[in-house]
Design a protein around this motif. Structure first.
Motif, PDB file in Angstrom:
ATOM      1  N   ARG A  76      -0.321 -13.466   7.979  1.00  0.00           N
ATOM      2  CA  ARG A  76       0.902 -12.791   7.543  1.00  0.00           C
ATOM      3  C   ARG A  76       1.073 -11.390   8.123  1.00  0.00           C
ATOM      4  NH1 ARG A  76      -0.363 -16.675   4.304  1.00  0.00           N
ATOM      5  NH2 ARG A  76       1.085 -17.619   2.800  1.00  0.00           N
ATOM      6  N   ILE A  77      -0.027 -10.623   8.173  1.00  0.00           N
ATOM      7  CA  ILE A  77       0.157  -9.220   8.565  1.00  0.00           C
ATOM      8  C   ILE A  77      -0.777  -8.750   9.673  1.00  0.00           C
ATOM      9  CG2 ILE A  77       1.064  -8.587   6.291  1.00  0.00           C
ATOM     10  CD1 ILE A  77      -1.673  -7.328   5.677  1.00  0.00           C
ATOM     11  N   ARG A  83       2.520   0.893   6.918  1.00  0.00           N
ATOM     12  CA  ARG A  83       2.636   2.281   6.470  1.00  0.00           C
ATOM     13  C   ARG A  83       1.986   2.356   5.103  1.00  0.00           C
ATOM     14  NH1 ARG A  83       2.749   7.179   8.587  1.00  0.00           N
ATOM     15  NH2 ARG A  83       3.424   8.700   7.028  1.00  0.00           N
ATOM     16  N   CYS A  84       1.046   3.307   4.918  1.00  0.00           N
ATOM     17  CA  CYS A  84       0.264   3.358   3.686  1.00  0.00           C
ATOM     18  C   CYS A  84       0.335   4.731   3.032  1.00  0.00           C
ATOM     19  CB  CYS A  84      -1.197   3.027   3.972  1.00  0.00           C
ATOM     20  SG  CYS A  84      -1.468   1.421   4.776  1.00  0.00           S
ATOM     21  N   ASP A  85       0.143   4.731   1.718  1.00  0.00           N
ATOM     22  CA  ASP A  85       0.051   5.970   0.948  1.00  0.00           C
ATOM     23  C   ASP A  85      -1.282   5.985   0.214  1.00  0.00           C
ATOM     24  OD1 ASP A  85       2.641   7.192   1.439  1.00  0.00           O
ATOM     25  OD2 ASP A  85       3.464   5.480   0.353  1.00  0.00           O
ATOM     26  N   THR A  86      -2.027   7.054   0.392  1.00  0.00           N
ATOM     27  CA  THR A  86      -3.352   7.177  -0.204  1.00  0.00           C
ATOM     28  C   THR A  86      -3.267   7.335  -1.720  1.00  0.00           C
ATOM     29  OG1 THR A  86      -4.196   8.219   1.799  1.00  0.00           O
ATOM     30  CG2 THR A  86      -5.460   8.563  -0.219  1.00  0.00           C
ATOM     31  N   VAL A  87      -4.139   6.616  -2.415  1.00  0.00           N
ATOM     32  CA  VAL A  87      -4.267   6.738  -3.866  1.00  0.00           C
ATOM     33  C   VAL A  87      -5.594   7.395  -4.231  1.00  0.00           C
ATOM     34  CG1 VAL A  87      -4.397   5.458  -6.046  1.00  0.00           C
ATOM     35  CG2 VAL A  87      -2.796   4.723  -4.251  1.00  0.00           C
ATOM     36  N   ASP A  88      -6.660   6.994  -3.532  1.00  0.00           N
ATOM     37  CA  ASP A  88      -7.995   7.463  -3.898  1.00  0.00           C
ATOM     38  C   ASP A  88      -8.953   7.121  -2.754  1.00  0.00           C
ATOM     39  OD1 ASP A  88     -10.073   8.494  -5.378  1.00  0.00           O
ATOM     40  OD2 ASP A  88      -9.905   7.069  -7.041  1.00  0.00           O
ATOM     41  N   VAL A  96      -8.443   4.065  -0.626  1.00  0.00           N
ATOM     42  CA  VAL A  96      -7.695   3.178  -1.518  1.00  0.00           C
ATOM     43  C   VAL A  96      -6.220   3.552  -1.366  1.00  0.00           C
ATOM     44  CG1 VAL A  96      -7.345   2.412  -3.888  1.00  0.00           C
ATOM     45  CG2 VAL A  96      -9.643   3.057  -3.097  1.00  0.00           C
ATOM     46  N   ALA A  97      -5.394   2.571  -1.026  1.00  0.00           N
ATOM     47  CA  ALA A  97      -3.999   2.889  -0.710  1.00  0.00           C
ATOM     48  C   ALA A  97      -3.084   1.722  -1.019  1.00  0.00           C
ATOM     49  CB  ALA A  97      -3.872   3.258   0.772  1.00  0.00           C
ATOM     50  N   THR A  98      -1.818   2.027  -1.175  1.00  0.00           N
ATOM     51  CA  THR A  98      -0.775   1.008  -1.193  1.00  0.00           C
ATOM     52  C   THR A  98      -0.188   0.975   0.210  1.00  0.00           C
ATOM     53  OG1 THR A  98       0.883   2.617  -1.912  1.00  0.00           O
ATOM     54  CG2 THR A  98      -0.228   1.337  -3.625  1.00  0.00           C
ATOM     55  N   CYS A  99       0.100  -0.209   0.707  1.00  0.00           N
ATOM     56  CA  CYS A  99       0.599  -0.347   2.072  1.00  0.00           C
ATOM     57  C   CYS A  99       1.823  -1.246   2.095  1.00  0.00           C
ATOM     58  CB  CYS A  99      -0.484  -0.937   2.984  1.00  0.00           C
ATOM     59  SG  CYS A  99      -1.927   0.114   3.194  1.00  0.00           S
ATOM     60  N   GLN A 104       7.850  -4.214   2.992  1.00  0.00           N
ATOM     61  CA  GLN A 104       7.396  -5.055   1.875  1.00  0.00           C
ATOM     62  C   GLN A 104       6.017  -4.615   1.407  1.00  0.00           C
ATOM     63  OE1 GLN A 104       7.117  -9.240   2.776  1.00  0.00           O
ATOM     64  NE2 GLN A 104       6.953  -9.832   0.625  1.00  0.00           N
ATOM     65  N   ASP A 105       5.866  -4.406   0.104  1.00  0.00           N
ATOM     66  CA  ASP A 105       4.594  -4.025  -0.494  1.00  0.00           C
ATOM     67  C   ASP A 105       3.586  -5.144  -0.275  1.00  0.00           C
ATOM     68  OD1 ASP A 105       2.446  -3.708  -2.333  1.00  0.00           O
ATOM     69  OD2 ASP A 105       3.694  -2.538  -3.690  1.00  0.00           O
ATOM     70  N   VAL A 106       2.528  -4.855   0.485  1.00  0.00           N
ATOM     71  CA  VAL A 106       1.549  -5.886   0.825  1.00  0.00           C
ATOM     72  C   VAL A 106       0.832  -6.400  -0.421  1.00  0.00           C
ATOM     73  CG1 VAL A 106      -0.596  -6.367   2.089  1.00  0.00           C
ATOM     74  CG2 VAL A 106       1.215  -5.005   3.167  1.00  0.00           C
TER      75      VAL A 106
END
Length: 222
Positions: A76-77, A83-88, A96-99, A104-106
């Motif tokens: 799929r990816i 593109r990611c945003d760091t969480v921890d 640890v990130a959301t990407c 679309q939120d992976v």
């Protein structure tokens, strides 16, 4: 004045600002771990089966659902831009990130398609997505399996048992290498502590070197 203020902020907190957002091509490591550019990422809020983790289908046949999930994520990816945003940062040093891929939120995509589970210990963001996948019997939810966190705990407990001698007087580890060589390790040798005994694969404990040699095991060189 605004430009000067921004320069002051960047000077005082450069690492925090740079760390918030990053991107790059995706290389899939497993079902919830990616390399995004040069950054190793553990996706926030989801938990996928470990590579080698077994699931059981409706006919009672066990199969490697961890590798399957990773392959599905790769299809799929893999190779796409994220593109990611760091969480921890986790204890292994991973970011640890959301990407997102193509907006679309992976994490949501993988939970919705039954390739990963909501990791409620850290986030409830994908709770409803998992519940819908369970009801629909999508992906992993068409099979029986342990939640990844439970699987990891079981593996840790098994390893703790297998690395400790069941009889303190029989503490020599008889290991079989990948090439089939039978090697025994004495307490205090270099690889003793990390050698795991797998009785199901023919490995065993010995009470003496003489016993190990008689059974066909040679002593480890270091």
């Amino acid at each position: 004045m605004l430009r000067i203020s921004l320069l002051i902020v960047l000077t005082m907190f450069p690492a925090a600002i740079i760390a918030q957002g990053f991107g790059g091509p995706v290389r899939v490591i497993d079902g919830d771990t990616l390399d995004v550019g040069a950054t190793r990422v553990r996706l926030h809020g989801i938990d996928a089966p470990e590579l080698g983790q077994r699931c059981t289908n409706a006919d009672g046949v066990a199969w490697d659902c961890g590798t399957w999930a990773a392959d599905q994520v790769r299809r799929r990816i893999g190779g796409r831009m994220a593109r990611c945003d760091t969480v921890d940062t986790d204890r292994y040093g991973r970011t640890v990130a959301t990407c997102a891929v193509a907006g679309q939120d992976v994490g949501r995509m993988l939970v919705t398609e039954g390739l990963a589970l909501a990791y409620r210990k850290y986030s409830m963001a994908y709770d409803l997505d998992e519940k819908r996948a369970v009801i629909a019997g999508i992906g992993l939810h068409a099979h029986r399996f342990d939640r990844p966190a439970d699987h990891r705990r079981t593996v840790r407990e098994d390893r703790a048992t297998q690395t400790a001698a069941p009889d303190p007087d029989c503490a020599i580890k008889g290991n079989i290498s990948r090439s089939g060589k039978r090697i025994h390790h004495l307490p205090g040798q270099a690889d003793y502590a990390r050698t795991v005994i797998r009785p199901g694969q023919g490995e065993r404990w010995f009470c003496s070197e003489a016993e190990a040699r008689a059974a066909g095991w040679r002593r480890a060189r270091r």
